[in-house]
Design a protein around this motif. Structure first.
Motif: not given
Length: 230
Positions: A188-197, A219-220
């Motif tokens: 998983g080299t791409l990270v969600c831009g919102r939660c960064r998790v 959001r959580r």
């Protein structure tokens, strides 16, 4: 009847005999392990472990009645450790190719044994789904996930509100990249831009999981407390 959610070690013990025996057995196993398994050690495990050893040794005195006092005091002790070991710190940063050290911190309403027990569990464990539903444990899991691939974070500081103790969790056993949250097959080299998790191997996997699961969870997963840069 549904199994009750848990927040403290005592609540674990009050569960059914099967779960209580399993918990005690697992905790004894976790406590008996002085070394991280070879296959789980990160690239700089030995160097990070040696650098943190004096601090870990001091924090273990909490079991003998020594009080750290607060999460803020624990952070000050870490800062003092960095100041007293400047040469070792700079050598470690150079070897790891990082320009700074960050200290992620979390204040959570869980007992120390519960934190260690959860962190030692495999996701395939039959209790893992139930534990992950507990709001404090879910927050703990999201916090650990967020920093497990950040090289600048040598360790995590978790403050147990239940016992007023600090937990120093080494970040030196993490793998370079976690698996994709959607397919569980690729890194998983791409990270969600919102939660960064949340992490993904491709835009396609990210979009698929967003539609099915992550849209509700994102959001959580956005944590309020971040980290201290040192």
């Amino acid at each position: 009847m549904a199994t009750p959610l848990i927040g403290t070690f005592e609540q674990f013990e009050s569960m059914s005999e099967e779960y209580s025996d399993m918990l005690l057995s697992r905790l004894e196993f976790v406590r008996s392990q002085s070394e991280v398994p070879e296959e789980e050690k990160g690239l700089y495990y030995n160097e990070i472990n040696a650098f943190l050893k004096p601090l870990m040794k001091y924090f273990k005195k909490q079991d003998e009645g020594v009080s750290i006092g607060s999460l803020e005091n624990a952070v000050k002790l870490f800062e003092k450790h960095l100041e007293e070991h400047k040469e070792e710190k700079e050598a470690l940063k150079k070897k790891m190719g990082i320009s700074k050290i960050v200290l992620p911190t979390l204040d959570v309403n869980l007992a120390v044994d519960v934190v260690w027990f959860y962190n030692s569990m495999e996701e395939t464990h039959h209790l893992f789904p139930m534990m992950s539903l507990h709001p404090h444990i879910r927050r703990l899991g999201q916090f650990i996930d967020k920093y497990d691939t950040i090289n600048e974070a040598l360790c995590l500081f978790i403050w147990s509100q239940k016992e007023k103790k600090i937990i120093l969790m080494e970040n030196s056993a993490s793998k370079p990249y976690p698996l994709c949250w959607n397919c569980d097959k690729q890194f998983g080299t791409l990270v969600c831009g919102r939660c960064r998790v949340a992490r993904y191997c491709s835009k396609e996997c990210q979009l698929t999981e967003w539609k099915t699961v992550h849209k509700e969870d994102c959001r959580r997963m956005t944590l309020g407390k971040e980290h201290t840069e040192l």
